[in-house]
Design an enzyme around this catalytic site. Structure first.
Site, short mmCIF file in Angstrom:
data_model
loop_
_atom_site.label_atom_id
_atom_site.label_comp_id
_atom_site.label_asym_id
_atom_site.label_seq_id
_atom_site.Cartn_x
_atom_site.Cartn_y
_atom_site.Cartn_z
N ASP A 49 36.90 44.64 22.49
CA ASP A 49 37.11 45.35 23.76
C ASP A 49 38.02 46.55 23.57
OD1 ASP A 49 35.50 43.58 25.12
OD2 ASP A 49 37.16 42.33 25.82
N SER A 94 24.95 45.18 30.60
CA SER A 94 26.18 44.39 30.55
C SER A 94 27.11 44.81 31.69
CB SER A 94 26.89 44.60 29.20
OG SER A 94 27.26 45.95 29.05
N LYS A 128 32.14 33.02 33.70
CA LYS A 128 31.47 33.85 32.69
C LYS A 128 31.19 32.96 31.47
CE LYS A 128 31.80 38.19 30.17
NZ LYS A 128 31.61 37.63 28.83
N GLU A 186 22.26 32.15 30.82
CA GLU A 186 22.99 32.03 29.56
C GLU A 186 22.62 30.72 28.87
OE1 GLU A 186 25.93 34.60 27.64
OE2 GLU A 186 24.68 34.76 29.43
N LYS A 326 38.17 39.13 32.35
CA LYS A 326 38.38 38.35 31.14
C LYS A 326 39.67 37.54 31.23
CE LYS A 326 35.02 39.61 28.26
NZ LYS A 326 35.38 40.09 26.94
N CYS A 422 37.52 43.84 -6.66
CA CYS A 422 36.25 43.67 -7.37
C CYS A 422 36.48 43.68 -8.88
CB CYS A 422 35.27 44.77 -6.97
SG CYS A 422 35.72 46.42 -7.56
#
Length: 778
Positions: A49, A94, A128, A186, A326, A422
């Site tokens: 977000d 959304s 939600k 959902e 949220k 690596c």
């Protein structure tokens, strides 16, 4: 976070904004793929977000820099190629996010301002659900097709898998349903079912999932519906898309209808009045969250009256009539046992904290992100420290702070590696901005030569907008790389030499091997812009690749100039001057001309630097003089800097790259840096030995839209947005992502939002898709 994102947005230069928007678009797109396609996110919802919010804020300050691939214009991610495409009758968009009571208050105020209401607005407040969005189409009451959300416009056909979910009726019950209706909701897994699924997978040595959302998505997106049928998936219905006849007047009434037709709807949903109702519903859901038995990550507020929803409409990719509030992050404390380094596709080194297991919000957490080396230094976090952990969004948590009084006596500061982990031990360098300033990101300079980056680079190389090679997905690339068959892109075109070995592999029959090799052969001829994009050079996206292709026309010309530019990049002081706020190209040229001629001057010693500059370089305007005075302070410092900048002037090849339309200094520096590496030059030469790169097509100049700036907005019905953009560019038009006074034409489809207002404000002509096709003779 990546790049210099701690810098306040109001202090960003335009060059820094270009760089940051490019980096944000790449990073968010990568996260979208991991979340929506691979069901394996690597950042928390809160971090994601924050990236989206940062992107939106930068775009708000620099609206002319908004590009067609902006995350603010995208929903979800492109569908996986392993499922057939399904175009949604109505786009699955959304919701915008809210994070505080103040955001909820502002949402209510916006709704009332738009509708010009004085009284209270009624809303539905729904949990939600943290699952996978799906759409189920019914005709005459019978289930005929089901799809995931995908990118919001095109999803994945998962009809057979959806039929295995008991909560989804094969035939609608009751009455009142339209003859055709798309029910949305959902797909999710309960907490107990998730725990049992992971335990069984672990016992069988199979993949486990990070959280119930990923498990639900992975279960639904199985190729074999028999596997999906074995997973205890559930479904809550909460919305609808396409429908043939109206069936309700309010959101609340619609939920009751969905329930009567045989769907499960969330029992915690409620109809509320006004702001107090919104806040009370949030507090109620927050208290109920631990008791639910399934994951929710917030509350969804929707204007209840459907006619008001229709009036409110949409802005960009989200509705005005709804918002997702949220929940805040959850926290705990634990001990940091180790710090591991992960290397991403772009070579960014990300430190990951290994923790003593701790339960946060019902989930056992063992890893946390530490973001970058500067974050480790800021926290002064050391192995053995007791740390405060925040879990935001049920994915990978982050460390907020340490508890100093609990630090072990022998804990030492962490030394961030100077070499990539690596086997090649390639050098790690700090990324720099266009001005030469260092950012927080440390990158391995190995590119394809670094095995940590190789697979992701190959994945980018074969992706749809690069070489678009069918049959070379993540699994195949991994399998072939592990066998040593793929070390660089050129090796893909030598896979025909491994035909017998391919046929000996499990699940590789004669037909699949033939199709794979035929698909590879079909890409031995490739358009120049796809070739450039496929190289995976940082900050060189599709638009930049097309600009480079049209400028150089052939691969040989592009590679020759890029190689020359590798030895001709600007020094740090020249780059700083070229990016100095208030000092444009003309002023910079005047400063360099002064440094080149060094004229003798009779100027009083008491003169200020601004006065000195006015007399010494008459071509400088007041703004440029002020900028230089603030940067250097006195004449001696300025004179020395000007001489140094002159010596650091980039060569002709670099300047040619930087001067191309949408390329600019940032991308030119990345191209030069890429071709400065021996292993990259060798990789490109090897690849060119396997291909015929088709010269770029010059844009037409004799069409009705040649030279015009065009903006596409809304949902196009006769073609995709990508097709429309490519078509317009072939006809000589310039396609922009935002409307300004320089825009000539806006092509608007259904769902067009704020860009129509911008067009009206600037007096820009707006036409329909049909009118556009008539204009171009299509």
């Amino acid at each position: 976070m990546d790049s210099a994102r701690t810098k306040p947005i109001d202090q960003l230069t335009e060059a820094e904004a270009v760089q940051e928007l490019t980096a944000l678009a790449d990073e968010i797109a990568a996260h979208d793929i991991r979340y929506y396609q691979e069901d394996a996110p690597t950042v928390s919802d809160a971090d994601y977000d924050a990236l989206k919010q940062r992107n939106a804020a930068v775009e708000q300050r620099f609206p002319h820099l908004v590009r067609d691939n902006s995350p603010s214009l995208r929903v979800g991610a492109a569908r996986s190629e392993q499922f057939a495409p399904v175009e949604h009758g109505v786009p699955m968009l959304s919701l915008d996010n809210a994070f505080s009571d103040e955001d909820a208050l502002e949402f209510d105020a916006r709704v009332k301002r738009f509708l010009r209401l004085d009284g209270e607005v009624a809303y539905t407040a729904e949990p939600k659900i943290d699952g996978l969005s799906a759409s189920v189409l019914y005709r005459d009451g019978r289930l005929v097709r089901a799809a995931t959300r995908g990118d919001g416009r095109v999803g994945e056909d998962v009809t057979e898998n959806i039929r295995t979910i008991g909560d989804i009726p094969h035939k609608l019950s009751g009455s009142g349903w339209p003859s055709e209706i798309e029910i949305r909701g959902e797909v999710y897994l309960g907490a107990e079912e998730f725990a049992a699924l992971n335990a069984a997978a672990e016992a069988a040595g199979q993949r486990t999932y990070a959280n119930p959302r990923n498990a639900a998505a992975g279960s639904l997106r199985q190729i074999d519906s028999k596997i999906t049928a074995q997973r205890p998936l559930r479904f809550f219905a909460y919305a609808w898309g396409l429908f043939s006849t109206p069936f309700a007047e309010t959101q609340w009434e619609a939920l009751q209808m969905l329930k009567a037709w045989g769907f499960q709807v969330t029992p915690q949903s409620r109809r509320v009045e006004g702001v107090e109702g919104l806040l009370e519903a949030y507090r109620y859901m927050e208290a109920e969250r631990p008791k639910l038995g399934f994951d929710i990550d917030g509350v969804v507020y929707k204007v209840d009256r459907l006619d008001w929803q229709q009036r409110l409409g949409f802005v960009s990719r989200a509705p005005r009539w709804g918002i997702a509030r949220k929940f805040p992050a959850q926290q705990a404390r634990t001990v940091l046992e180790a710090i591991d380094i992960q290397v991403g596709r772009t070579g960014a080194l990300t430190p990951v904290a290994r923790l003593q297991p701790v339960t946060v919000g019902g989930v056992v957490v063992t890893n946390a992100t530490l973001h970058n080396a500067d974050e480790i230094a800021r926290l002064d976090v050391r192995i053995g420290d007791t740390v405060i952990l925040q879990r935001a969004g049920d994915v990978i948590p982050q460390i907020l702070s340490i508890i100093p009084e609990e630090r072990p006596a022998d804990a030492e500061p962490y030394d961030f590696p100077h070499l990539c982990p690596c086997p090649l031990k390639t050098e790690v360098v700090r990324e720099t901005t266009a001005s030469g300033a260092e950012t927080v990101v440390r990158r391995c300079s190995g590119e394809f030569a670094c095995p940590f980056q190789k697979l992701a680079h190959l994945r980018h190389f074969v992706s749809r907008r690069a070489f678009d090679i069918e049959g070379l997905g993540e699994k195949q690339l991994t399998l072939f790389s592990e066998r040593g068959w793929l070390n660089s892109p050129a090796d893909i075109f030598r896979l025909h030499e491994k035909r017998d070995e391919l046929l000996a592999l499990d699940r590789f029959g004669e037909t699949s091997v033939r199709n794979l090799l035929d698909g590879i052969e079909a890409r031995r001829e490739i358009a120049l812009e796809r070739f450039v994009y496929g190289l995976g050079i940082r900050h060189v996206g599709e638009t930049t690749s097309l600009a480079l292709a049209r400028h150089f026309e052939t691969a040989e010309a592009f590679v020759a100039t890029a190689r020359a530019a590798a030895d001709q990049t600007a020094g740090s002081l020249y780059a700083e001057l070229s990016d100095l706020e208030g000092l444009g190209p003309t002023a910079l040229a005047a400063v360099l001309d002064f440094a080149r001629s060094r004229p003798a001057l009779l100027i009083p010693a008491s003169a200020s630097l601004e006065e000195h500059l006015r007399l010494a370089i008459p071509r400088l305007n007041a703004r440029a003089r002020t900028a230089l005075a603030e940067r250097f302070g006195d004449w001696a410092s300025f004179e020395a800097a000007a001489a140094q900048a002159l010596a650091q002037t980039p060569g002709e090849a670099f300047q040619e790259l930087a001067s191309i339309g949408t390329v600019g200094v940032v991308a030119a520096r990345m191209i030069a840096a890429f071709f400065a590496e021996d292993h990259n030059r060798a990789m490109v030469d090897s690849l060119l030995g396997e291909l015929r790169v088709i010269p770029a097509e010059k844009p037409k100049s004799d069409t009705a839209v040649a030279g015009k700036t065009v903006v596409f907005t809304g949902a196009l019905e006769r073609m995709t947005r990508d097709e429309a953009k490519a078509q317009a560019e072939r006809l000589g038009a310039k396609v922009s992502g935002s409307v300004s006074k320089k825009t000539d034409l806006v092509v608007a489809g259904p769902g067009a939002g704020s860009k129509l207002k911008d067009a009206e404000k600037h007096g820009v002509q707006v036409i329909s898709e049909e009118e556009w096709l008539a204009l171009i003779g299509g």
